[in-house]
Design an enzyme around this catalytic site. Structure first.
Site, short mmCIF file in Angstrom:
data_model
loop_
_atom_site.label_atom_id
_atom_site.label_comp_id
_atom_site.label_asym_id
_atom_site.label_seq_id
_atom_site.Cartn_x
_atom_site.Cartn_y
_atom_site.Cartn_z
N HIS A 20 28.13 37.18 38.63
CA HIS A 20 29.03 36.21 38.01
C HIS A 20 28.16 35.42 37.54
O HIS A 20 28.96 34.88 36.45
CB HIS A 20 30.26 35.92 38.77
CG HIS A 20 31.05 37.36 39.53
ND1 HIS A 20 32.72 37.11 39.83
CD2 HIS A 20 30.97 38.46 39.69
CE1 HIS A 20 33.36 38.50 39.67
NE2 HIS A 20 32.14 38.92 39.78
N GLN A 341 14.07 39.34 38.59
CA GLN A 341 14.53 40.76 38.08
C GLN A 341 14.29 41.31 36.74
O GLN A 341 13.51 42.09 36.02
CB GLN A 341 16.24 41.43 38.42
CG GLN A 341 16.21 42.97 38.28
CD GLN A 341 17.45 43.07 38.91
OE1 GLN A 341 17.53 43.74 39.75
NE2 GLN A 341 18.43 43.94 37.33
N HIS A 356 21.33 50.10 41.04
CA HIS A 356 22.51 50.72 42.17
C HIS A 356 23.90 50.91 40.00
O HIS A 356 24.44 51.12 40.30
CB HIS A 356 23.06 49.55 43.02
CG HIS A 356 23.22 48.34 42.23
ND1 HIS A 356 22.11 47.55 41.23
CD2 HIS A 356 24.24 47.52 42.19
CE1 HIS A 356 22.68 46.65 41.37
NE2 HIS A 356 23.51 46.44 41.60
N SER A 361 22.45 44.85 35.98
CA SER A 361 21.36 45.68 36.01
C SER A 361 21.50 46.60 35.01
O SER A 361 19.77 46.36 34.49
CB SER A 361 21.60 46.11 37.56
OG SER A 361 21.08 45.50 38.00
N GLN A 381 29.93 51.32 38.76
CA GLN A 381 29.07 51.18 39.29
C GLN A 381 28.33 53.19 38.18
O GLN A 381 27.78 53.77 38.03
CB GLN A 381 27.60 50.97 39.65
CG GLN A 381 27.70 50.07 40.18
CD GLN A 381 27.72 49.84 41.88
OE1 GLN A 381 26.99 50.80 42.86
NE2 GLN A 381 28.22 48.43 42.11
#
Length: 462
Positions: A20, A341, A356, A361, A381
């Site tokens: 968040h 990342q 995931h 992501s 997801q």
């Protein structure tokens, strides 16, 4: 000639979860780059990566929400998410009032508050102080639309019981979205048992967005979710501002976390399998061994993020270490507890991303133009995975939990399979569209600029 308006001051308020914090902080950097004074605050807890209190990050000053009985970041009670959220909701309004007061005394009066999910209490408290408010939805527009249609009973949803089947065979149809199966919906808060506190907060968030927030920012861009945005915009004032990734991440470089930069630099173009499951997903012992063995079986270089907290939960650490050592034989693989990342995804050596499918992501991979192996776990997801595989067509679906053979086959399919080049091409096109959306004059940039113009020149409504 009229004097220029005073510099507006936007106060960002996040819930204390890394997934968040990141998008809201990135939105703050964009606002700061357009000339606004921006302060970020949250009731922080240990483990959240953020500049020290009072430091400035990309033009955003950080001030921890504190006082008024709020627990210190190292308080063990903060490790229980439900207790943490209830405590922050109880103590947050008073702490927020003190922070706004300190900013005014320092000559930096707050002009507007922007809060993200699970801190709708901040919007209510700011409203009581007479401050205009906005909210940031950190998941996809598609998922927000699912929740909205459920909460306001705009679509017939199955009960979630195995025996239940509505007129469409257990599937749900929502404007702007593909038909969604009950299996894709079941991990959402709509159905997940034991999460009543979070469900109540979700309902409160949607009500706050609908009734009290004249701006609802959403971490997506028009070219990615045009139909979903158009469908939900009929019900609330959406402002797409995504993908919320750092603007300097597209250089292709990566900061040297545990030697990641030099290691990636030594790998061939589009050769590396990057594996990461975010800040909340915990994988078990058996799956960790399977992933290690599967990565070894691909014959490709790989970078695997296996968090220290996750490793500590694994009972047979010797077996994990042995599997990792075997998989990394000859320096072909690298295992790290953390990495930047988005910067890794932007590196030219990365050829696919085993993920995931959390929305941060997913958005980062789409912005980088990297094909994905989708292994969804919970929450939004599975819906994100559906879009990755069937709508955007930039990845393949892997069963959960992963096994060595399915991981090997999925990596092969997305890197050298019959559709691999087409997937890579579509991913590259989406990456170009994402960069264009946040670039000067792009669709998301225009949304951010419109907000800046309105609060700078005193408009109270969008």
């Amino acid at each position: 000639m009229a004097p220029p308006p005073a510099q507006p001051h936007v106060l960002l308020i996040s819930s204390p979860f890394q997934s968040h914090v990141n998008p809201l902080l990135r939105l703050g950097r964009r606002l700061a780059a357009k000339g606004l004074r921006v302060t970020f605050t949250a009731a922080l807890r240990d483990g959240i990566r953020l500049p020290d209190n009072g430091d400035v990050d990309g033009g955003v000053r950080v001030e921890r929400l504190r006082g008024c009985g709020m627990w210190a970041p190292d308080d063990p009670r903060l490790r229980v998410p439900t207790d943490m959220v209830r405590h922050v909701e109880a103590t947050g309004p008073a702490a927020l009032g003190e922070l706004v007061g300190r900013e005014a005394e320092a000559g930096r009066p707050v002009t507007c508050v922007v809060a993200n999910a699970f801190v709708s209490w901040a919007v209510r408290a700011a409203g009581d102080m007479g401050l205009p408010c906005a909210m940031l939805w950190i998941q996809s527009c598609a998922v927000m639309s699912v929740y909205y249609h459920y909460v306001y009973s705009l679509t017939d949803f199955p009960s979630g019981d195995e025996s239940d089947s509505n007129s469409s065979g257990g599937a749900v149809t929502i404007p702007g979205l593909p038909e969604l199966s009950i299996d894709e919906l079941r991990p959402l808060l709509v159905y997940t048992s034991g999460h009543e506190t979070w469900r109540q907060m979700l309902v409160m968030d949607l009500g706050t967005m609908k009734e009290k927030a004249p701006w609802v920012f959403i971490n997506t861009f028009d070219e990615l979710e045009r139909e979903a945005i158009a469908g939900l915009s009929k019900h609330m004032p959406l402002v797409p501002v995504g993908p919320l990734v750092d603007p300097d991440d597209d250089s292709g470089g990566v900061e040297d976390d545990d030697g990641c930069a030099s290691w990636l630099d030594a790998q061939p173009r589009r050769s590396v399998v990057f594996v990461a499951f975010g800040s909340l997903v915990d994988i078990g012992h058996d799956e960790a061994v399977e992933i290690a063995e599967g990565l070894a079986a691909t014959g490709r270089p790989f970078l695997w993020v296996l968090r220290d907290a996750n490793r500590a939960l694994l009972p047979d650490q010797d077996a994990i270490d042995a599997a990792v050592v075997a998989a990394c034989g000859g320096g072909r693989g690298k295992v790290v507890p953390w990495c930047a990342q988005r910067r890794v995804l932007a590196h030219v050596a990365v050829g696919c991303f085993v993920t995931h499918c959390g929305w941060n992501s997913t958005a980062e991979a789409l912005a980088a133009g990297v094909p994905m192996v989708a292994s969804p776990r919970w929450s939004d997801q599975r819906i994100n995975a559906r879009f990755i595989v069937d709508v955007y067509r930039v990845g393949v679906h892997a069963p959960t939990p992963l096994t060595r053979e399915t991981l090997r086959l999925c990596v092969e399919e997305v890197t050298v399979g019959p559709e691999a080049e087409a997937m890579a091409a579509r991913a590259a096109i989406l990456g170009e569209k994402a960069r264009a959306a946040v670039g000067d004059g792009g669709s998301s940039d225009r949304g951010v600029q419109a907000f800046v113009d309105r609060i700078t020149y005193g408009a109270a409504e969008p």
